[in-house]
Every structure is written in structure tokens, then in C-alpha cells.
Design an enzyme around this catalytic site. Structure first.
Site, PDB file in Angstrom:
ATOM      1  N   GLU A 121      53.502  45.922  47.577  1.00 47.64           N
ATOM      2  CA  GLU A 121      53.792  46.009  46.139  1.00 47.64           C
ATOM      3  C   GLU A 121      52.472  45.721  45.435  1.00 47.64           C
ATOM      4  O   GLU A 121      52.083  44.570  45.279  1.00 47.64           O
ATOM      5  CB  GLU A 121      54.870  44.989  45.733  1.00 47.64           C
ATOM      6  CG  GLU A 121      56.221  45.174  46.405  1.00 47.64           C
ATOM      7  CD  GLU A 121      56.960  46.415  45.921  1.00 47.64           C
ATOM      8  OE1 GLU A 121      56.549  47.001  44.909  1.00 47.64           O
ATOM      9  OE2 GLU A 121      57.939  46.804  46.579  1.00 47.64           O
TER      10      GLU A 121
ATOM     11  N   CYS B 263      52.824  43.280  36.522  1.00 54.02           N
ATOM     12  CA  CYS B 263      52.443  44.461  37.306  1.00 54.02           C
ATOM     13  C   CYS B 263      53.020  45.728  36.694  1.00 54.02           C
ATOM     14  O   CYS B 263      52.377  46.768  36.684  1.00 54.02           O
ATOM     15  CB  CYS B 263      52.894  44.313  38.755  1.00 54.02           C
ATOM     16  SG  CYS B 263      54.644  43.936  38.935  1.00 54.02           S
TER      17      CYS B 263
HETATM   18  P1  NDP Z   1      45.818  38.979  44.710  1.00 55.64           P
HETATM   19  O1  NDP Z   1      45.789  40.269  45.430  1.00 55.64           O
HETATM   20  O2  NDP Z   1      44.539  38.344  44.324  1.00 55.64           O
HETATM   21  O3  NDP Z   1      46.608  37.882  45.573  1.00 55.64           O
HETATM   22  C1  NDP Z   1      47.927  38.095  46.041  1.00 55.64           C
HETATM   23  C2  NDP Z   1      48.202  37.141  47.190  1.00 55.64           C
HETATM   24  O4  NDP Z   1      47.411  37.509  48.326  1.00 55.64           O
HETATM   25  C3  NDP Z   1      47.846  35.694  46.887  1.00 55.64           C
HETATM   26  O5  NDP Z   1      48.778  34.836  47.481  1.00 55.64           O
HETATM   27  C4  NDP Z   1      46.496  35.563  47.532  1.00 55.64           C
HETATM   28  O6  NDP Z   1      46.168  34.250  47.847  1.00 55.64           O
HETATM   29  C5  NDP Z   1      46.707  36.372  48.794  1.00 55.64           C
HETATM   30  N1  NDP Z   1      45.479  36.806  49.454  1.00 55.64           N
HETATM   31  C6  NDP Z   1      44.200  36.840  48.975  1.00 55.64           C
HETATM   32  N2  NDP Z   1      43.350  37.337  49.910  1.00 55.64           N
HETATM   33  C7  NDP Z   1      44.096  37.624  50.996  1.00 55.64           C
HETATM   34  C8  NDP Z   1      43.798  38.182  52.275  1.00 55.64           C
HETATM   35  N3  NDP Z   1      42.567  38.537  52.627  1.00 55.64           N
HETATM   36  N4  NDP Z   1      44.820  38.350  53.159  1.00 55.64           N
HETATM   37  C9  NDP Z   1      46.089  38.012  52.817  1.00 55.64           C
HETATM   38  N5  NDP Z   1      46.427  37.481  51.608  1.00 55.64           N
HETATM   39  C10 NDP Z   1      45.451  37.286  50.711  1.00 55.64           C
HETATM   40  O7  NDP Z   1      46.753  39.224  43.448  1.00 55.64           O
HETATM   41  P2  NDP Z   1      47.059  38.220  42.261  1.00 55.64           P
HETATM   42  O8  NDP Z   1      47.648  36.955  42.813  1.00 55.64           O
HETATM   43  O9  NDP Z   1      45.880  38.116  41.381  1.00 55.64           O
HETATM   44  O10 NDP Z   1      48.245  38.983  41.505  1.00 55.64           O
HETATM   45  C11 NDP Z   1      48.034  39.945  40.535  1.00 55.64           C
HETATM   46  C12 NDP Z   1      48.177  41.332  41.126  1.00 55.64           C
HETATM   47  O11 NDP Z   1      49.470  41.464  41.701  1.00 55.64           O
HETATM   48  C13 NDP Z   1      48.080  42.423  40.087  1.00 55.64           C
HETATM   49  O12 NDP Z   1      47.331  43.484  40.592  1.00 55.64           O
HETATM   50  C14 NDP Z   1      49.531  42.839  39.900  1.00 55.64           C
HETATM   51  O13 NDP Z   1      49.684  44.142  39.424  1.00 55.64           O
HETATM   52  C15 NDP Z   1      50.058  42.680  41.274  1.00 55.64           C
HETATM   53  N6  NDP Z   1      51.499  42.544  41.248  1.00 55.64           N
HETATM   54  C16 NDP Z   1      52.260  43.554  41.770  1.00 55.64           C
HETATM   55  C17 NDP Z   1      53.636  43.476  41.689  1.00 55.64           C
HETATM   56  C18 NDP Z   1      54.490  44.545  42.269  1.00 55.64           C
HETATM   57  O14 NDP Z   1      55.672  44.273  42.481  1.00 55.64           O
HETATM   58  N7  NDP Z   1      54.005  45.736  42.557  1.00 55.64           N
HETATM   59  C19 NDP Z   1      54.304  42.347  41.047  1.00 55.64           C
HETATM   60  C20 NDP Z   1      53.399  41.347  40.552  1.00 55.64           C
HETATM   61  C21 NDP Z   1      52.052  41.458  40.667  1.00 55.64           C
HETATM   62  P3  NDP Z   1      45.262  33.416  46.785  1.00 55.64           P
HETATM   63  O15 NDP Z   1      45.978  33.428  45.486  1.00 55.64           O
HETATM   64  O16 NDP Z   1      45.229  32.080  47.414  1.00 55.64           O
HETATM   65  O17 NDP Z   1      43.927  34.123  46.737  1.00 55.64           O
END
Ligand code: NDP
Length: 498
Positions: free
Chosen positions: A245, A279
Site C-alpha cells: 500500500e 495517502c
Molecule cells: P515510510 O515508507 O517512510 O515508512 C513506512 C514504514 O516502513 C515505517 O514503519 C518505517 O519505519 C518502515 N521502514 C523504513 N525503512 C524500511 C526498510 N528498509 N524496510 C522495511 N521497513 C522500513 O512511510 P511513512 O511512515 O513516512 O508514511 C507515509 C507514506 O505512507 C506516504 O507515502 C503515504 O502515502 C503512504 N501511505 C499509504 C497508505 C496506503 O494505504 N496506500 C496509507 C497511509 C500512508 P520508520 O518509521 O521507523 O522509518
């Protein structure tokens, strides 16, 4: 005494992840950071717990999940307050988010047996002597990786469906909202104290990466498209299936027969709720020439009334301090390339807040139109007609949701949007309808949460055939004779050769 940090920036202190309020810097949560070994251990414990959980069957799981749902409903104010403090969003937004999550838990629990349970499947003439059976069996352990912007709705959107399907879940919440993630698993443990069926591991991105490599049977990732690529690469090493997602840049189309008051109101809410950090938030609007000016005036009037600040306002702080740089860059780029701010503009950026900003005349190649802004900003572009609106809306690699305001052509336009979801005469509403699947296309990801597709996403289809009678046309055996094969050829020509 409460420690004060740089507002919103999580820090690691003595092996603990400390999250802070983006509005005040006050400590919001303090959770132990998981090592690689901790993550592997959590998954091993979840695997044993998952077997117990799967063994409860649909009825046992449904009963427990409905008790969990009831607990969330009873404590909704407490959870909303935590979401507000840790992520900054107004309490009312947090309430709406939690209501939606509760609805999904209820639907997933009540419908898992119907959608996933064992059933007979009709066989066809060519194998009429066999009956077919289908069921969806749990994967085992599902790793759920969640973002901070909807710290209840997004993990629950995967976890509730995975749990209802009989899986154990290990959640890695965003580093910005670990306390909310821990609250969710703690509340689940209250109603399911027997086994660690739903647990969390905390830390930075590396903990999410460790979860991808921990031996989980499936990963459900919600987050940015760039992180999604890393998650897929990590999961590719072990062929671990993934659900993505990803991000979005959702468009709204306003047709000439739209109710402009309703369109403007929904546009402002869809674009600016949760300070635009959604999102499926509306970021781009294409309004047809005939209604463009009146529509822009109404949007500006409505957005101009929104209040901004830490408490009791419509718009709270931007959760991630570094996102403010992105929002500022997009507004500046829009103006530099010939766009105009008819509300807000560069001066609207007042960290940790961004005031409502409406931009017009922004070229389509501007970052403000092409990239995810994640702020309370809208670009509104004038288009000749609905066809041009669809072409422009579909021009990006993202394809998550979208919205159409209009009457006569609205359904046809919604169907033509290159997106996984669309709302007609509303914005974002598909997210709350638990009977509908949620997910995107292109850079917005693949796979579906919510609804029947969301349940099937967390079960492996298991197909079983069973002989009911002797074969009249034996073919799948070395005992077949040339005469059997000749009869088979004759039968297939009669059946399909016309
Ligand atoms: P990120 O991609 O920065 O992080 C998402 C999650 O992935 C966090 O828990 C993060 O941990 C973790 N993460 C970071 N690096 C890695 C890695 N290398 N391997 C595995 N996991 C990792 O997104 P955001 O938290 O900033 O969220 C915002 C984004 O999410 C926007 O692009 C938004 O559009 C999208 N989104 C999509 C939705 C959908 O349903 N399609 C719904 C809501 C949001 P940490 O925070 O500790 O870095």
C-alpha cells in the site's frame, strides 16, 4: 519529569525509542528497540501462537475479535488522545480514524468464515467424476509494517484481516507512532491473553527491514513507494509474498454539472484533513472551465475558515518535521513556475504548522502536481472538459484513489480513473466501507486490504479434488487406452469445437 525533545523527532535513548509530540516536544511514548535477534524471536513466538490461533477456528477467532472491537469502542477517547499527542492530529480526526478501524475489525471478524471457509466448488463435465473443494488457509505469521499518518487505521486494515484469516501478526509501527502501535497490541492481549498472537517490534527502518528477513510468511507494507521498493527487494531474497500500500497523488475531477458547494466542501476536507497527510488525500483538482472560477472561490472561502494550531483546531502540526521542507519546496516550485497562491503560499509554512494553501495555474510538470506533498495544499487546474481532466489525472505513475463530482457522467469518469478506488460526490469515503477492497495501481502498490479481497489477501488458496466415481473418459492415467483418447478427442470437439 517529562523530557522535552525536538518536537516530533523520535530519538533512541539507552535502547529505548522515544516518540514526541510534534506540537510540544513532550514525550509521548518510550518502547524498547528490537535487535535482529528480538525480531526473529518475536516471529518464532508468533509462529507457535499462530498455530493455536488458527486452531480456534473461525468461531473462536470471531468471538475474540469482537471482544477486541468492543474494547476499542469503549476506550475510543483514550486511544484518540494518544493518537493526538503522538502524531499531532486533532482529536476529532483521530476519532474518525478509530471508528473506521473498529468497523473493519467487526466486518473482518464476521465475514472471515463466509469468504475463506471450506466450500464445495462445481466441477465441469470433463472431470465430472471429481468434486472440487476450496478453502483459504492462513499463511502463519504476517509481518505488518505501518506508517505514522494513520497509526490505527493502516495497521488494523491489514492486521484485522490477517488475524481474522487465522494468522498471527507481528507489527512494526512507524518510529513516529510506536506508542499507538503498542496500545493496539496491548489491547488485543487483554482479550487474547493466552498466546502472543498480535505483537509489536519497535525501532527505526532497520527493524522493518529485519522483519522482512525474519522468516515471516507474508509482509503487508503500508508506506512510501521508495520504502516499498526496499521491502520488496528484501522479501525477494526469500520469495516472501508482499502486499504494498504505497503513496499517492490523488486527483479530484469537478464536472460541469457538479454541485459546487458540496464539491468545494469535500475537496477541502479530502485535501486538508489530518493536515493533508493522507495517502488518499486530494492533492490535485481538475475543474472544467465552465465551473472553475466559482469552484475556486468556494474552495478558498471554505479553506480560509480552517483553524490551525495544537488544540481544538481543524489542522494540527505536520507530524514529521522534515516533511515541512517538502511542502515548502512544492509551494515554492509552484510559484516559481508561474503558479499563483489564491490562499496561503510560502508564508503559510510556519513550522510545525502549515496553513491551508490553494494554488492555481501550476504547470503539470511542477513538483506540486507530480509528487506527494503531504500538506494542507491543493492545486486546482482549469481543464476544457472531463476528458482532459481524466487524461491529466491519469498522467502520473501513482494510482491510489480519486474523486469525481458531477451527475450525468460521474460514474463513467470514476471508472476511467487509473486508480484502485474512487468516490463520487464525496472524498475518501471508500476507505471506511469495509465491504470494499482498498489498494492502488502502479507506484501506489498492489494487493488489497479490506473487504473480501482483503481477507483473501491473507489466506492461501488450497484446492482439493476428490474422486466421486469411476472415470468414463480416463485420461490422467497410464491405464488409458487409444480408444479412451479417441473418445476424449471426440468429446472435446463436440463440447468446444464449434
Ligand atoms: P515510510 O515508507 O517512510 O515508512 C513506512 C514504514 O516502513 C515505517 O514503519 C518505517 O519505519 C518502515 N521502514 C523504513 N525503512 C524500511 C526498510 N528498509 N524496510 C522495511 N521497513 C522500513 O512511510 P511513512 O511512515 O513516512 O508514511 C507515509 C507514506 O505512507 C506516504 O507515502 C503515504 O502515502 C503512504 N501511505 C499509504 C497508505 C496506503 O494505504 N496506500 C496509507 C497511509 C500512508 P520508520 O518509521 O521507523 O522509518
Amino acid at each position: 519529569m517529562t523530557a522535552v525533545h525536538i518536537p516530533g523527532v523520535p530519538v533512541i535513548e539507552a535502547g529505548q525509542l522515544v516518540s514526541t509530540s510534534p506540537a510540544t516536544g513532550a514525550e509521548a511514548g518510550r518502547l524498547p528497540v528490537a535487535t535482529d535477534a528480538d525480531v526473529r524471536q518475536a516471529v518464532a513466538r508468533a509462529r507457535a501462537a499462530g498455530e493455536w490461533w488458527a486452531g480456534l477456528g473461525f468461531t473462536g477467532r470471531r468471538e475474540r475479535m469482537l471482544r477486541w472491537r468492543a474494547l476499542l469502542a469503549k476506550r475510543i477517547e483514550q486511544l484518540a488522545e494518544l493518537v493526538h499527542v503522538e502524531g499531532g492530529k486533532p482529536v476529532a480526526d483521530a476519532i474518525v480514524e478509530i471508528v473506521t478501524a473498529i468497523e473493519h475489525i467487526d466486518w473482518a471478524a464476521r465475514n472471515a468464515r463466509r469468504v475463506l471457509g471450506a466450500r464445495r466448488v462445481r466441477s465441469r463435465l470433463i472431470l465430472a467424476e471429481f468434486s472440487g473443494h476450496l478453502e483459504y488457509q492462513p499463511y502463519g505469521v504476517v509481518g505488518v509494517i505501518g506508517p505514522w499518518n494513520y497509526p490505527v487505521f493502516t495497521p488494523i486494515g491489514s492486521a484485522a484481516y490477517a488475524l481474522a484469516a487465522g494468522n498471527a501478526v507481528v507489527l512494526k509501527p512507524s518510529e513516529y507512532t510506536p506508542a499507538v502501535g503498542q496500545w493496539l497490541v496491548d489491547s488485543f492481549a487483554e482479550v487474547v491473553p493466552e498466546q502472543p498472537v498480535f505483537t509489536a517490534v519497535h525501532g527505526l527502518g532497520d527493524v522493518g527491514a529485519a522483519l522482512c528477513r525474519s522468516g515471516v510468511d507474508k509482509v503487508a507494507f503500508t508506506g512510501s513507494t521508495s520504502t516499498a521498493r526496499k521491502v520488496m527487494a528484501a522479501c525477494a531474497e526469500s520469495l516472501t509474498p508482499v502486499l504494498i500500500e504505497g503513496g499517492g497523488k490523488d486527483a479530484m475531477i469537478v464536472d460541469s454539472d457538479a454541485n459546487l458547494d458540496a464539491a468545494a466542501e469535500a475537496c477541502v476536507w479530502g485535501g486538508m484533513t489530518n493536515a493533508g497527510q493522507t495517502c488518499i488525500g486530494i492533492e490535485r483538482v481538475y475543474a472544467v472551465d465552465a465551473v472553475f472560477d466559482a469552484f475556486v472561490d468556494k474552495v478558498v472561502a471554505r479553506a480560509g475558515q480552517l483553524t490551525v494550531g495544537p488544540e481544538g483546531t481543524d489542522i494540527g502540526p505536520i507530524t514529521m518535521p522534515q516533511q515541512i521542507d517538502v511542502i515548502r519546496r512544492h509551494i515554492d516550485a509552484a510559484i516559481t513556475s508561474g503558479g499563483r497562491a489564491v490562499l496561503g503560499g510560502p508564508s503559510a509554512v510556519q513550522p510545525p504548522y502549515v496553513h491551508p494553501t490553494v494554488l492555481v495555474d501550476v504547470p503539470e510538470d511542477s513538483a506540486a502536481v507530480r509528487e506527494e506533498t503531504f500538506g494542507p495544499t491543493l492545486t486546482i487546474s482549469r481543464v476544457r472538459d472531463a476528458d482532459e481532466a481524466v487524461t491529466r489525472a491519469n498522467a502520473l505513475s501513482y494510482g491510489l484513489g480519486g474523486s469525481v463530482f458531477g451527475r450525468r457522467r460521474a460514474v463513467a469518469i470514476a471508472r476511467r480513473l487509473r486508480s484502485g478506488m474512487a468516490s463520487i460526490n464525496s472524498t475518501l469515503t471508500f476507505a471506511g466501507m469495509s465491504t470494499l477492497p482498498f489498494g492502488g495501481v502502479g507506484d501506489s502498490g498492489f494487493g488489497r486490504i479490506h473487504g473480501e479481497d482483503g481477507l483473501r489477501e491473507f489466506g492461501r488458496a488450497k484446492a482439493i479434488t476428490r474422486r466421486r466415481a469411476r472415470s468414463l473418459l480416463p485420461s490422467m492415467t497410464f491405464d488409458r487406452t487409444p480408444a479412451d483418447v479417441a473418445r476424449l478427442v471426440k468429446a472435446i470437439k463436440v463440447m468446444y469445437g464449434r
